[in-house]
Design an enzyme around this catalytic site. Structure first.
Site, PDB file in Angstrom:
ATOM      1  NE  ARG A 234      -4.296  -1.312   0.004  1.00 16.25           N
ATOM      2  CZ  ARG A 234      -4.401  -2.329  -0.851  1.00 16.25           C
ATOM      3  NH1 ARG A 234      -3.408  -2.590  -1.688  1.00 16.25           N
ATOM      4  NH2 ARG A 234      -5.476  -3.080  -0.883  1.00 16.25           N
ATOM      5  CG  ASP A 258       1.349  -2.087  -8.517  1.00 15.71           C
ATOM      6  OD1 ASP A 258       1.247  -1.682  -9.703  1.00 15.71           O
ATOM      7  OD2 ASP A 258       0.460  -2.735  -7.946  1.00 15.71           O
ATOM      8  CD  GLU A 263      -3.016   3.574  -5.127  1.00 19.80           C
ATOM      9  OE1 GLU A 263      -1.839   3.236  -4.983  1.00 19.80           O
ATOM     10  OE2 GLU A 263      -3.939   2.765  -5.336  1.00 19.80           O
ATOM     11  CG  HIS A 295      -3.114  -0.490  -6.931  1.00 17.90           C
ATOM     12  ND1 HIS A 295      -3.299   0.170  -5.746  1.00 17.90           N
ATOM     13  CD2 HIS A 295      -3.238  -1.810  -6.643  1.00 17.90           C
ATOM     14  CE1 HIS A 295      -3.548  -0.717  -4.785  1.00 17.90           C
ATOM     15  NE2 HIS A 295      -3.512  -1.920  -5.310  1.00 17.90           N
TER      16      HIS A 295
HETATM   17  P1  NAI Z   1      -1.757 -11.663   4.261  1.00 19.44           P
HETATM   18  O1  NAI Z   1      -2.768 -11.254   5.275  1.00 19.44           O
HETATM   19  O2  NAI Z   1      -1.738 -13.063   3.775  1.00 19.44           O
HETATM   20  O3  NAI Z   1      -0.289 -11.347   4.816  1.00 19.44           O
HETATM   21  C1  NAI Z   1       0.070 -10.138   5.431  1.00 19.44           C
HETATM   22  C2  NAI Z   1       1.217 -10.452   6.392  1.00 19.44           C
HETATM   23  O4  NAI Z   1       1.704  -9.193   6.879  1.00 19.44           O
HETATM   24  C3  NAI Z   1       0.786 -11.283   7.599  1.00 19.44           C
HETATM   25  O5  NAI Z   1       1.673 -12.376   7.761  1.00 19.44           O
HETATM   26  C4  NAI Z   1       0.888 -10.295   8.744  1.00 19.44           C
HETATM   27  O6  NAI Z   1       1.238 -10.919   9.972  1.00 19.44           O
HETATM   28  C5  NAI Z   1       1.978  -9.367   8.269  1.00 19.44           C
HETATM   29  N1  NAI Z   1       1.990  -8.052   8.917  1.00 19.44           N
HETATM   30  C6  NAI Z   1       0.984  -7.394   9.540  1.00 19.44           C
HETATM   31  N2  NAI Z   1       1.425  -6.213  10.018  1.00 19.44           N
HETATM   32  C7  NAI Z   1       2.743  -6.144   9.691  1.00 19.44           C
HETATM   33  C8  NAI Z   1       3.764  -5.176   9.915  1.00 19.44           C
HETATM   34  N3  NAI Z   1       3.512  -4.032  10.586  1.00 19.44           N
HETATM   35  N4  NAI Z   1       4.996  -5.428   9.452  1.00 19.44           N
HETATM   36  C9  NAI Z   1       5.273  -6.573   8.766  1.00 19.44           C
HETATM   37  N5  NAI Z   1       4.348  -7.530   8.531  1.00 19.44           N
HETATM   38  C10 NAI Z   1       3.098  -7.301   8.983  1.00 19.44           C
HETATM   39  O7  NAI Z   1      -1.943 -10.639   3.069  1.00 19.44           O
HETATM   40  P2  NAI Z   1      -1.471 -10.803   1.548  1.00 19.44           P
HETATM   41  O8  NAI Z   1      -2.551 -11.426   0.752  1.00 19.44           O
HETATM   42  O9  NAI Z   1      -0.106 -11.398   1.521  1.00 19.44           O
HETATM   43  O10 NAI Z   1      -1.417  -9.263   1.069  1.00 19.44           O
HETATM   44  C11 NAI Z   1      -0.473  -8.357   1.627  1.00 19.44           C
HETATM   45  C12 NAI Z   1      -0.830  -6.944   1.215  1.00 19.44           C
HETATM   46  O11 NAI Z   1      -0.630  -6.794  -0.186  1.00 19.44           O
HETATM   47  C13 NAI Z   1      -2.314  -6.556   1.408  1.00 19.44           C
HETATM   48  O12 NAI Z   1      -2.585  -6.148   2.739  1.00 19.44           O
HETATM   49  C14 NAI Z   1      -2.496  -5.439   0.433  1.00 19.44           C
HETATM   50  O13 NAI Z   1      -2.231  -4.204   1.075  1.00 19.44           O
HETATM   51  C15 NAI Z   1      -1.428  -5.703  -0.632  1.00 19.44           C
HETATM   52  N6  NAI Z   1      -2.006  -6.057  -1.939  1.00 19.44           N
HETATM   53  C16 NAI Z   1      -1.659  -5.325  -3.037  1.00 19.44           C
HETATM   54  C17 NAI Z   1      -2.190  -5.614  -4.290  1.00 19.44           C
HETATM   55  C18 NAI Z   1      -1.798  -4.853  -5.519  1.00 19.44           C
HETATM   56  O14 NAI Z   1      -2.473  -4.989  -6.568  1.00 19.44           O
HETATM   57  N7  NAI Z   1      -0.754  -4.043  -5.508  1.00 19.44           N
HETATM   58  C19 NAI Z   1      -3.181  -6.672  -4.440  1.00 19.44           C
HETATM   59  C20 NAI Z   1      -3.430  -7.428  -3.237  1.00 19.44           C
HETATM   60  C21 NAI Z   1      -2.883  -7.111  -2.031  1.00 19.44           C
END
Ligand code: NAI
Length: 331
Positions: A234, A258, A263, A295
């Site tokens: 993000r 990205d 944005e 994005h």
């Molecule tokens: P997920 O929920 O599977 O994994 C997120 C991980 O981050 C978890 O293991 C969590 O414990 C950890 N986490 C939480 N707070 C943290 C912190 N302060 N520091 C380090 N790690 C922390 O989520 P997933 O599916 O892996 O997605 C991750 C992020 O990717 C989403 O939250 C979203 O913001 C972003 N995303 C971006 C997309 C894009 O098109 N650019 C599309 C989909 C998701």
């Protein structure tokens, strides 16, 4: 069932119409973002289906509830743009798509790594102009380099596995204990170690109060000189204005974004015939070692199909009185 989709493009329309099949649910597609000005378009719809740059603040949610909306169905995994406390107060459940394709996002992060390292963006422009010189295009072997992953969830783990395949040493920071990292060829480490040791640092954590401006001037200074930073998480994980100084001094060697904190007024739309008003983004785009994509990490056929199917399944589950993938305030 009447469903109103905001910020919907042709690719959303195609995937949702295919997933909706012969159902008699009525899908109303709007290209407009959901804002205080466009909220009236939702009047009379049971479900509002929103994306990441739609405004789901308390004021907009109040107008939606008053207009008959009974469910907010997010087409995204992230929900940092929703005032969940207000939604709960208004009796508006919020459901999301927790996972659609971690591969789509992780592979896009890898695409940014490879393009930046091997200067593919510059080579593409050069050869089209008849310039077949190689000066300034020297890259580095990924093999043997240290890759830091912040956020070891679904996307972070796929990214780790791919980078391990290149022969990189992978370190992951996550506030919670992670298991099975050996299979990914990765090791969990402190944020300090990950930042200080990485040749490539890639952000895959959600945006929360804790992770807001996780990469600021102090943390940029702790990175290896000339390292690469990739953000497909993000925008607000990074304090964008401080990147400029780090790029100018060479402290930051490469930047792939990205996502961008500001944005919402720009991404997903064609502004090419207008002067870019965002001076920070304009300056970032002027560096040869910066690539910004708007994005698009999620944008694969597989992810779009999964988003449409899960969203319609979420709506069906809510209708049946058994909501799935609901997000609640404070959860
Ligand atoms: P997920 O929920 O599977 O994994 C997120 C991980 O981050 C978890 O293991 C969590 O414990 C950890 N986490 C939480 N707070 C943290 C912190 N302060 N520091 C380090 N790690 C922390 O989520 P997933 O599916 O892996 O997605 C991750 C992020 O990717 C989403 O939250 C979203 O913001 C972003 N995303 C971006 C997309 C894009 O098109 N650019 C599309 C989909 C998701």
């Amino acid at each position: 069932m009447r469903i109103c989709l905001f910020s919907s493009k042709t690719y959303d329309r195609d995937s949702f119409l295919a997933a909706n099949g012969s159902s008699d649910w009525h899908l109303q597609f709007h290209e407009a973002r959901l804002t205080r000005d466009s909220v009236a378009l939702a009047t009379g719809n049971d479900v509002v289906c929103a994306f990441i740059n739609d405004d789901l603040s308390a004021a907009v949610l109040e107008q939606l509830a008053a207009g008959g909306t009974r469910l907010i169905a997010l087409r995204s995994a992230g929900y940092n743009h929703v005032d969940l406390a207000a939604a709960q107060r208004l009796g508006l459940p919020v459901v999301r798509v927790p996972a659609y394709s971690p591969h789509a996002v992780a592979e896009h992060a890898v695409a940014l790594v490879l393009a930046l390292n091997r200067r593919i963006h510059r080579a593409f422009n050069r050869t089209r102009e008849g310039d077949f010189s190689l000066h300034g295009l020297t890259g580095f072997d990924l093999h043997g380099k240290t890759v830091g992953v912040v956020g070891g969830g679904k996307i972070g783990q796929v990214f780790a596995r791919i980078m391990h395949g290149f022969g990189c040493q992978v370190l992951i920071y996550d506030p919670f204990p992670l298991t099975g990292l050996g299979e990914l060829g990765a090791r969990q480490a402190s944020l300090e170690e990950v930042i200080a040791s990485s040749d490539i640092l890639s952000l895959h954590c959600p945006l929360t109060d804790d992770s807001y401006h996780l990469i600021d001037a102090a943390r940029l200074a702790q990175m290896k000189r000339g390292a690469m930073l990739i953000n497909t998480g993000r925008g607000a994980l990074v304090d964008a204005p401080v990147l400029i100084k780090a790029l100018k001094s060479g402290q930051l060697g490469y930047l792939g974004l990205d996502v961008y904190e500001e944005e919402s007024e720009l991404f997903f739309e064609d502004h090419s015939d207008l002067p870019l008003q965002d001076d920070t983004l304009a300056r970032l785009l002027s560096f040869p070692n910066v690539i910004v994509t708007a994005h698009q990490a999620f944008l694969t056929h597989e992810a779009l199909d999964a988003i449409a199917r899960t969203t319609l399944d979420n709506i069906a589950a809510w209708l049946a009185g058994q909501p799935s993938n609901e997000v609640k305030a404070g959860a």
